[in-house]
Design a protein around this motif. Structure first.
Motif, PDB file in Angstrom:
ATOM      1  N   LYS A   1      38.693 113.971 120.039  1.00 28.37           N
ATOM      2  CA  LYS A   1      39.861 114.003 119.149  1.00 28.37           C
ATOM      3  C   LYS A   1      40.655 112.731 119.366  1.00 28.37           C
ATOM      4  O   LYS A   1      40.558 112.081 120.431  1.00 28.37           O
ATOM      5  CB  LYS A   1      40.726 115.229 119.422  1.00 28.37           C
ATOM      6  N   PRO A   2      41.441 112.322 118.377  1.00 25.66           N
ATOM      7  CA  PRO A   2      42.261 111.123 118.542  1.00 25.66           C
ATOM      8  C   PRO A   2      43.129 111.210 119.789  1.00 25.66           C
ATOM      9  O   PRO A   2      43.738 112.237 120.066  1.00 25.66           O
ATOM     10  CB  PRO A   2      43.116 111.111 117.267  1.00 25.66           C
ATOM     11  N   GLY A   3      43.130 110.120 120.533  1.00 29.17           N
ATOM     12  CA  GLY A   3      43.855 110.090 121.795  1.00 29.17           C
ATOM     13  C   GLY A   3      42.961 110.246 123.005  1.00 29.17           C
ATOM     14  O   GLY A   3      43.396 110.022 124.139  1.00 29.17           O
ATOM     15  N   ASP A   4      41.688 110.638 122.764  1.00 31.34           N
ATOM     16  CA  ASP A   4      40.742 110.810 123.872  1.00 31.34           C
ATOM     17  C   ASP A   4      40.159 109.490 124.353  1.00 31.34           C
ATOM     18  O   ASP A   4      39.391 109.459 125.312  1.00 31.34           O
ATOM     19  CB  ASP A   4      39.586 111.726 123.455  1.00 31.34           C
ATOM     20  N   GLY A   5      40.486 108.394 123.686  1.00 28.99           N
ATOM     21  CA  GLY A   5      39.879 107.111 124.037  1.00 28.99           C
ATOM     22  C   GLY A   5      38.536 106.948 123.345  1.00 28.99           C
ATOM     23  O   GLY A   5      38.271 107.556 122.310  1.00 28.99           O
ATOM     24  N   VAL A   6      37.678 106.127 123.908  1.00 28.55           N
ATOM     25  CA  VAL A   6      36.373 105.853 123.302  1.00 28.55           C
ATOM     26  C   VAL A   6      35.445 107.041 123.526  1.00 28.55           C
ATOM     27  O   VAL A   6      35.260 107.500 124.658  1.00 28.55           O
ATOM     28  CB  VAL A   6      35.756 104.573 123.899  1.00 28.55           C
TER      29      VAL A   6
ATOM     30  N   ASN B   1      22.695 106.810 121.124  1.00 27.63           N
ATOM     31  CA  ASN B   1      23.562 107.089 119.981  1.00 27.63           C
ATOM     32  C   ASN B   1      24.979 107.418 120.440  1.00 27.63           C
ATOM     33  O   ASN B   1      25.783 107.992 119.698  1.00 27.63           O
ATOM     34  CB  ASN B   1      22.997 108.239 119.145  1.00 27.63           C
ATOM     35  N   LEU B   2      25.313 107.044 121.680  1.00 25.64           N
ATOM     36  CA  LEU B   2      26.588 107.420 122.278  1.00 25.64           C
ATOM     37  C   LEU B   2      27.788 106.839 121.541  1.00 25.64           C
ATOM     38  O   LEU B   2      28.897 107.374 121.631  1.00 25.64           O
ATOM     39  CB  LEU B   2      26.637 106.950 123.738  1.00 25.64           C
ATOM     40  N   GLY B   3      27.583 105.768 120.801  1.00 26.74           N
ATOM     41  CA  GLY B   3      28.696 105.068 120.181  1.00 26.74           C
ATOM     42  C   GLY B   3      29.029 105.490 118.773  1.00 26.74           C
ATOM     43  O   GLY B   3      29.883 104.863 118.139  1.00 26.74           O
ATOM     44  N   LEU B   4      28.399 106.543 118.257  1.00 32.05           N
ATOM     45  CA  LEU B   4      28.658 106.993 116.894  1.00 32.05           C
ATOM     46  C   LEU B   4      29.292 108.380 116.871  1.00 32.05           C
ATOM     47  O   LEU B   4      29.095 109.183 117.799  1.00 32.05           O
ATOM     48  CB  LEU B   4      27.368 107.034 116.076  1.00 32.05           C
ATOM     49  N   SER B   5      29.989 108.675 115.791  1.00 26.94           N
ATOM     50  CA  SER B   5      30.490 110.027 115.547  1.00 26.94           C
ATOM     51  C   SER B   5      29.373 110.887 114.983  1.00 26.94           C
ATOM     52  O   SER B   5      28.406 110.368 114.389  1.00 26.94           O
ATOM     53  CB  SER B   5      31.644 109.981 114.542  1.00 26.94           C
ATOM     54  N   PRO B   6      29.445 112.214 115.117  1.00 22.90           N
ATOM     55  CA  PRO B   6      28.436 113.078 114.518  1.00 22.90           C
ATOM     56  C   PRO B   6      28.386 112.877 113.009  1.00 22.90           C
ATOM     57  O   PRO B   6      29.432 112.782 112.358  1.00 22.90           O
ATOM     58  CB  PRO B   6      28.921 114.493 114.861  1.00 22.90           C
TER      59      PRO B   6
ATOM     60  N   HIS C   1      40.337  97.985 117.541  1.00 23.16           N
ATOM     61  CA  HIS C   1      40.924  98.060 118.879  1.00 23.16           C
ATOM     62  C   HIS C   1      42.384  98.429 118.707  1.00 23.16           C
ATOM     63  O   HIS C   1      42.903  98.486 117.575  1.00 23.16           O
ATOM     64  CB  HIS C   1      40.743  96.743 119.643  1.00 23.16           C
ATOM     65  N   LEU C   2      43.062  98.690 119.795  1.00 23.53           N
ATOM     66  CA  LEU C   2      44.435  99.182 119.696  1.00 23.53           C
ATOM     67  C   LEU C   2      45.400  98.123 119.172  1.00 23.53           C
ATOM     68  O   LEU C   2      46.538  98.445 118.815  1.00 23.53           O
ATOM     69  CB  LEU C   2      44.906  99.708 121.051  1.00 23.53           C
ATOM     70  N   GLY C   3      44.964  96.897 119.089  1.00 29.19           N
ATOM     71  CA  GLY C   3      45.789  95.866 118.485  1.00 29.19           C
ATOM     72  C   GLY C   3      45.818  95.916 116.978  1.00 29.19           C
ATOM     73  O   GLY C   3      46.713  95.332 116.348  1.00 29.19           O
TER      74      GLY C   3
ATOM     75  N   GLY D   1      37.906 105.075 118.930  1.00 30.39           N
ATOM     76  CA  GLY D   1      37.080 106.274 118.828  1.00 30.39           C
ATOM     77  C   GLY D   1      35.629 105.995 119.123  1.00 30.39           C
ATOM     78  O   GLY D   1      35.204 105.998 120.272  1.00 30.39           O
ATOM     79  N   ALA D   2      34.842 105.724 118.099  1.00 31.96           N
ATOM     80  CA  ALA D   2      33.415 105.507 118.258  1.00 31.96           C
ATOM     81  C   ALA D   2      33.131 104.035 118.567  1.00 31.96           C
ATOM     82  O   ALA D   2      33.502 103.151 117.794  1.00 31.96           O
ATOM     83  CB  ALA D   2      32.664 105.937 116.996  1.00 31.96           C
ATOM     84  N   ALA D   3      32.481 103.782 119.684  1.00 32.44           N
ATOM     85  CA  ALA D   3      32.288 102.402 120.154  1.00 32.44           C
ATOM     86  C   ALA D   3      31.426 101.566 119.224  1.00 32.44           C
ATOM     87  O   ALA D   3      31.510 100.335 119.241  1.00 32.44           O
ATOM     88  CB  ALA D   3      31.681 102.410 121.553  1.00 32.44           C
ATOM     89  N   ALA D   4      30.595 102.203 118.400  1.00 35.28           N
ATOM     90  CA  ALA D   4      29.784 101.435 117.465  1.00 35.28           C
ATOM     91  C   ALA D   4      30.645 100.741 116.416  1.00 35.28           C
ATOM     92  O   ALA D   4      30.192  99.785 115.787  1.00 35.28           O
ATOM     93  CB  ALA D   4      28.748 102.326 116.787  1.00 35.28           C
ATOM     94  N   GLY D   5      31.863 101.196 116.231  1.00 34.36           N
ATOM     95  CA  GLY D   5      32.809 100.522 115.360  1.00 34.36           C
ATOM     96  C   GLY D   5      33.754  99.613 116.123  1.00 34.36           C
ATOM     97  O   GLY D   5      34.706  99.085 115.537  1.00 34.36           O
ATOM     98  N   GLU D   6      33.482  99.427 117.408  1.00 36.32           N
ATOM     99  CA  GLU D   6      34.393  98.679 118.273  1.00 36.32           C
ATOM    100  C   GLU D   6      33.673  97.691 119.176  1.00 36.32           C
ATOM    101  O   GLU D   6      34.298  97.012 119.990  1.00 36.32           O
ATOM    102  CB  GLU D   6      35.191  99.676 119.133  1.00 36.32           C
ATOM    103  N   ASP D   7      32.355  97.602 119.054  1.00 37.18           N
ATOM    104  CA  ASP D   7      31.606  96.864 120.063  1.00 37.18           C
ATOM    105  C   ASP D   7      31.921  95.376 120.074  1.00 37.18           C
ATOM    106  O   ASP D   7      31.940  94.745 121.139  1.00 37.18           O
ATOM    107  CB  ASP D   7      30.096  97.098 119.911  1.00 37.18           C
TER     108      ASP D   7
END
Length: 298
Positions: free
Chosen positions: A66-71, A18-23, A134-136, A142-148
């Motif tokens: 927090k925003p800015g922390d990367g994935v 579950n590493l790719g999701l927010s709480p 993605h940054l583009g 943030g959460a990789a499940a929204g970025e995979d």
């Protein structure tokens, strides 16, 4: 080329990350890591007559971000993806057909890396969301499940997108997104040039044009449970109206599995914490059994 044929051995491998999701709420962790247990409890392995391939245990989930922390949990996702890729590769080399039970959508990085090590593969991405942040197109990730999908097509930090120097794991022209429904997702994916079909009006011909090509060694199938309409399966983190009904998803999966080169399949995002009586896990099990069994794997 691995393919779903009567000669293939169907193996079920758990990827309970579950590493790719927010709480979901403060003080809780995403419950989708329980998805493999729920599907197994609903009888999936026995109904498929599949071989139990065990599990790839994920690192600890860390909720602080927090925003800015990367994935979120990004380094752990990268390490987990390597381990999952190794396990998937072992089955592919044996000629097996892996059914990978997630977990969240970030588990896609494992099979993607495994396939890229073997050659050039396509991707059928069945999801209500494009998962293409993605940054583009966004102020931060943030959460990789929204970025995979962005990550596996090479958009993001090298430690996730360029493992072993293999960016991209899937080329844009080798991917089709099926069932995307959010307007912003549709805009982002349409601007990328990646093929897609929106909503529930999906034709297998669209997928065949992308996936059934001589220059591909095969293709992987990603299934997010939110491809189903929330009226029938609401136990997901981002339910979105306008999805498929069970019969439509069963038919779509069966049609994809019948294409030459279908190499493996993953199922993600069902959250048993939101499925107290297990009925939604049972429904998803019915769909998977209905799609896989007619192909006669041993």
């Amino acid at each position: 080329m691995n393919s779903l044929t009567p000669d293939a051995l169907l193996v079920v491998l758990d990827a309970p990350s579950n590493l790719g999701l927010s709480p979901p709420v403060e003080g809780a962790v995403p419950g989708c890591y329980k998805n493999p247990w729920a599907l197994r409890d609903a009888g999936l392995v026995g109904r498929l007559g599949a071989v139990d391939a065990g599990a790839v245990v994920p690192p600890r989930y860390v909720a602080t971000w927090k925003p800015g922390d990367g994935v979120r949990n990004g380094r752990s996702i990268a390490a987990y993806s390597r381990r999952l890729a190794t396990r998937v590769s072992a089955h592919l080399e044996s000629g097996d057909f892996p059914l990978v039970l997630g977990g969240d959508c970030s588990i896609l990085l494992g099979p993607a890396l495994s396939l890229r090590r073997k050659g050039r593969y396509g991707l059928a991405y069945l999801d209500a969301h494009a998962d293409f942040r993605h940054l583009g197109n966004s102020a931060h990730v943030g959460a990789a499940a929204g970025e995979d999908l962005a990550l596996v097509t090479g958009r993001g930090d090298d430690y996730l997108t360029d493992i072993d120097g293999l960016r991209p794991y899937f080329r844009d022209e080798d991917v089709i997104v099926l069932g995307v429904r959010e307007d912003e997702d549709i805009r982002h994916i349409s601007e990328s040039g990646i093929a897609f079909t929106a909503g529930s009006d999906i034709s297998i011909a669209d997928a065949r044009d992308v996936l059934d090509r001589e220059d591909l060694d095969g293709f992987w199938i990603h299934v997010d449970a939110d491809i189903l309409d929330p009226s029938v399966l609401p136990a997901v983190d981002s339910p979105t109206p306008g999805g498929l009904d069970p019969a439509q998803l069963t038919e779509l999966l069966s049609d994809l599995l019948a294409l030459p080169g279908a190499t493996g399949l993953e199922v993600t995002i069902l959250d048993p914490d939101l499925d107290e009586d297990g009925s939604q896990a049972a429904l998803l099990t019915d769909i998977l059994a209905g799609a896989l069994k007619p192909h006669g794997v041993r």
